[in-house]
Design a protein around this motif. Structure first.
Motif, mmCIF file in Angstrom:
data_model
loop_
_atom_site.group_PDB
_atom_site.id
_atom_site.type_symbol
_atom_site.label_atom_id
_atom_site.label_comp_id
_atom_site.label_asym_id
_atom_site.label_seq_id
_atom_site.Cartn_x
_atom_site.Cartn_y
_atom_site.Cartn_z
ATOM 1 N N GLY A 68 -88.382 -63.706 14.488
ATOM 2 C CA GLY A 68 -89.058 -64.110 13.249
ATOM 3 C C GLY A 68 -88.238 -65.107 12.453
ATOM 4 N N TRP A 69 -88.911 -66.115 11.929
ATOM 5 C CA TRP A 69 -88.238 -67.134 11.125
ATOM 6 C C TRP A 69 -88.114 -66.655 9.694
ATOM 7 C CZ3 TRP A 69 -85.712 -71.374 12.567
ATOM 8 C CH2 TRP A 69 -85.896 -71.812 13.879
ATOM 9 N N SER A 70 -86.932 -66.795 9.154
ATOM 10 C CA SER A 70 -86.685 -66.397 7.778
ATOM 11 C C SER A 70 -86.594 -67.649 6.914
ATOM 12 C CB SER A 70 -85.371 -65.618 7.708
ATOM 13 O OG SER A 70 -85.105 -65.246 6.386
ATOM 14 N N VAL A 71 -87.458 -67.706 5.903
ATOM 15 C CA VAL A 71 -87.470 -68.842 4.980
ATOM 16 C C VAL A 71 -87.173 -68.296 3.590
ATOM 17 C CG1 VAL A 71 -88.798 -70.781 4.099
ATOM 18 C CG2 VAL A 71 -89.203 -69.956 6.425
ATOM 19 N N GLY A 72 -85.941 -68.455 3.142
ATOM 20 C CA GLY A 72 -85.558 -67.927 1.832
ATOM 21 C C GLY A 72 -85.599 -66.408 1.810
ATOM 22 N N THR A 73 -86.147 -65.870 0.725
ATOM 23 C CA THR A 73 -86.181 -64.412 0.567
ATOM 24 C C THR A 73 -87.512 -63.812 0.989
ATOM 25 O OG1 THR A 73 -86.884 -64.694 -1.730
ATOM 26 C CG2 THR A 73 -84.516 -64.460 -1.320
ATOM 27 N N ARG A 74 -88.398 -64.666 1.494
ATOM 28 C CA ARG A 74 -89.696 -64.148 1.915
ATOM 29 C C ARG A 74 -89.580 -63.364 3.222
ATOM 30 N NH1 ARG A 74 -93.810 -69.066 1.502
ATOM 31 N NH2 ARG A 74 -92.616 -69.623 3.333
ATOM 32 N N GLU A 75 -90.644 -62.656 3.536
ATOM 33 C CA GLU A 75 -90.704 -61.879 4.770
ATOM 34 C C GLU A 75 -90.654 -62.813 5.982
ATOM 35 O OE1 GLU A 75 -94.037 -58.962 6.427
ATOM 36 O OE2 GLU A 75 -93.551 -58.607 4.303
ATOM 37 N N SER A 76 -90.062 -62.358 7.083
ATOM 38 C CA SER A 76 -89.958 -63.178 8.296
ATOM 39 C C SER A 76 -91.334 -63.531 8.842
ATOM 40 C CB SER A 76 -89.149 -62.444 9.363
ATOM 41 O OG SER A 76 -87.814 -62.308 8.953
ATOM 42 N N ILE A 77 -91.428 -64.717 9.428
ATOM 43 C CA ILE A 77 -92.687 -65.222 9.979
ATOM 44 C C ILE A 77 -92.618 -65.136 11.502
ATOM 45 C CG2 ILE A 77 -94.166 -67.252 10.174
ATOM 46 C CD1 ILE A 77 -92.876 -68.190 7.489
ATOM 47 N N PHE A 78 -93.645 -64.518 12.104
ATOM 48 C CA PHE A 78 -93.705 -64.356 13.555
ATOM 49 C C PHE A 78 -94.934 -65.070 14.108
ATOM 50 C CE2 PHE A 78 -91.224 -60.773 12.135
ATOM 51 C CZ PHE A 78 -90.288 -60.572 13.132
ATOM 52 N N LEU A 79 -94.804 -65.592 15.320
ATOM 53 C CA LEU A 79 -95.954 -66.118 16.058
ATOM 54 C C LEU A 79 -96.314 -65.112 17.145
ATOM 55 C CD1 LEU A 79 -94.944 -69.847 16.675
ATOM 56 C CD2 LEU A 79 -96.262 -68.919 14.791
ATOM 57 N N THR A 80 -97.546 -65.195 17.629
ATOM 58 C CA THR A 80 -97.895 -64.366 18.785
ATOM 59 C C THR A 80 -97.065 -64.849 19.970
ATOM 60 O OG1 THR A 80 -99.678 -65.851 19.454
ATOM 61 C CG2 THR A 80 -100.269 -64.045 17.950
ATOM 62 N N PRO B 84 -76.080 -83.478 22.268
ATOM 63 C CA PRO B 84 -75.761 -82.657 21.078
ATOM 64 C C PRO B 84 -76.983 -82.317 20.227
ATOM 65 C CG PRO B 84 -74.159 -84.412 21.323
ATOM 66 C CD PRO B 84 -75.246 -84.689 22.310
ATOM 67 N N VAL B 85 -77.886 -83.290 20.014
ATOM 68 C CA VAL B 85 -79.055 -82.992 19.184
ATOM 69 C C VAL B 85 -79.982 -82.008 19.896
ATOM 70 C CG1 VAL B 85 -80.552 -84.925 19.874
ATOM 71 C CG2 VAL B 85 -80.728 -83.986 17.597
ATOM 72 N N ILE B 86 -80.083 -82.108 21.210
ATOM 73 C CA ILE B 86 -80.912 -81.161 21.970
ATOM 74 C C ILE B 86 -80.276 -79.772 21.930
ATOM 75 C CG2 ILE B 86 -81.786 -80.561 24.263
ATOM 76 C CD1 ILE B 86 -81.950 -83.627 24.798
ATOM 77 N N MET B 87 -78.971 -79.717 22.170
ATOM 78 C CA MET B 87 -78.272 -78.435 22.192
ATOM 79 C C MET B 87 -78.250 -77.758 20.821
ATOM 80 S SD MET B 87 -77.328 -77.790 25.284
ATOM 81 C CE MET B 87 -76.083 -76.551 25.121
ATOM 82 N N SER B 88 -78.419 -78.539 19.754
ATOM 83 C CA SER B 88 -78.438 -77.936 18.420
ATOM 84 C C SER B 88 -79.606 -76.973 18.257
ATOM 85 C CB SER B 88 -78.478 -79.018 17.333
ATOM 86 O OG SER B 88 -79.718 -79.688 17.339
ATOM 87 N N GLY B 89 -80.632 -77.104 19.101
ATOM 88 C CA GLY B 89 -81.769 -76.187 19.062
ATOM 89 C C GLY B 89 -81.396 -74.759 19.403
ATOM 90 N N TRP C 194 -82.249 -72.672 6.878
ATOM 91 C CA TRP C 194 -81.142 -73.474 6.369
ATOM 92 C C TRP C 194 -80.060 -73.668 7.434
ATOM 93 C CZ3 TRP C 194 -76.280 -71.479 6.454
ATOM 94 C CH2 TRP C 194 -76.165 -70.084 6.544
ATOM 95 N N PHE C 195 -79.798 -72.608 8.216
ATOM 96 C CA PHE C 195 -78.766 -72.672 9.252
ATOM 97 C C PHE C 195 -79.179 -73.626 10.375
ATOM 98 C CE2 PHE C 195 -77.088 -71.018 13.322
ATOM 99 C CZ PHE C 195 -75.741 -71.214 13.083
ATOM 100 N N VAL C 196 -80.413 -73.487 10.829
ATOM 101 C CA VAL C 196 -80.917 -74.353 11.906
ATOM 102 C C VAL C 196 -80.930 -75.806 11.450
ATOM 103 C CG1 VAL C 196 -82.912 -74.851 13.378
ATOM 104 C CG2 VAL C 196 -82.231 -72.490 12.975
ATOM 105 N N ALA C 197 -81.329 -76.042 10.190
ATOM 106 C CA ALA C 197 -81.360 -77.413 9.667
ATOM 107 C C ALA C 197 -79.958 -78.023 9.628
ATOM 108 C CB ALA C 197 -81.990 -77.433 8.288
ATOM 109 N N LEU C 198 -78.961 -77.243 9.199
ATOM 110 C CA LEU C 198 -77.581 -77.753 9.150
ATOM 111 C C LEU C 198 -77.051 -78.072 10.545
ATOM 112 C CD1 LEU C 198 -75.845 -75.540 6.426
ATOM 113 C CD2 LEU C 198 -76.370 -77.979 6.306
ATOM 114 N N VAL C 199 -77.295 -77.171 11.500
ATOM 115 C CA VAL C 199 -76.825 -77.399 12.868
ATOM 116 C C VAL C 199 -77.542 -78.611 13.466
ATOM 117 C CG1 VAL C 199 -76.727 -76.421 15.203
ATOM 118 C CG2 VAL C 199 -76.172 -74.993 13.228
#
Length: 199
Positions: free
Chosen positions: A53-65, A117-122, A131-136
């Motif tokens: 699940g993706w965490s965006v700020g303090t909101r509940e995690s977002i999941f896809l099927t 490097p940009v591919i591996m940052s994924g 925020w962490f994924v964006a920084l990496v």
């Protein structure tokens, strides 16, 4: 050997570009490299979207099927491959303007290794905090741009001054490619091909 230049590009990039240029590997090595490297961020993105699940700020995690996460992972894999080959074509197409005469294999080599490097940052998606994924990702983009600037004069056999202009043109074209890919994704998502979220 698959992935034989990755450590060198991180540890001693200038020496590694010279090694890449001297070895002059086949197109199969470059294709195999990009096919393998592109798998890792796609697996991480699938895991993050369908299981962690993706965490965006303090909101509940977002999941896809799971099926939606799988489709997005495959689409991401295809997008990475198409983007790398498009970048290689742009490197090849612009070469004569800057006095270089590379083969398409050299252009693909340069694109595949510079984009690593940009591919591996994924892989940062294994910790799905936005925020962490964006920084990496930003760090990966910065290092890929550095590798491109460092590698073009060596692989294309041109002076550094022309290499700087050449690399700047490639970076600009790469940014345009990224915008096109993002726009295409937005168009597809708004026309019924968007992901399905877990409720």
């Amino acid at each position: 050997m698959i992935l034989n230049h990755i450590w060198g590009l991180y540890a001693h990039p200038m020496a590694e570009w010279k090694t890449i240029d001297e070895k002059r590997e086949s197109i199969i090595n470059s294709v195999t490299h990009i096919l393998f490297v592109a798998i890792l961020p796609c697996i991480a993105a699938y895991y993050a979207s369908a299981h962690a699940g993706w965490s965006v700020g303090t909101r509940e995690s977002i999941f896809l099927t799971q099926s939606s996460g799988l489709v997005l992972g495959v689409a991401m894999y295809v997008g990475i491959l198409l983007g790398t080959f498009a970048l290689a074509y742009l490197v090849y197409w612009m070469a004569k303007t800057f006095g270089a005469q590379p083969s398409f294999t050299q252009s693909l080599e340069l694109s595949a290794y510079a984009a690593t490097p940009v591919i591996m940052s994924g892989v940062a998606a294994f910790y799905p905090e936005l925020w962490f994924v964006a920084l990496v990702f930003l760090a990966g983009v910065a290092y890929s741009v550095y590798l491109l600037y460092a590698g073009i004069p060596v692989v294309m056999h041109i002076p550094e001054e022309r290499g700087f202009l050449y690399a700047s043109s490639v970076v600009t074209a790469g940014l345009v490619l990224m915008v096109i890919l993002m726009a295409a994704t937005a168009i597809l998502w708004t026309n019924g091909f968007g992901p399905q979220f877990m409720s």
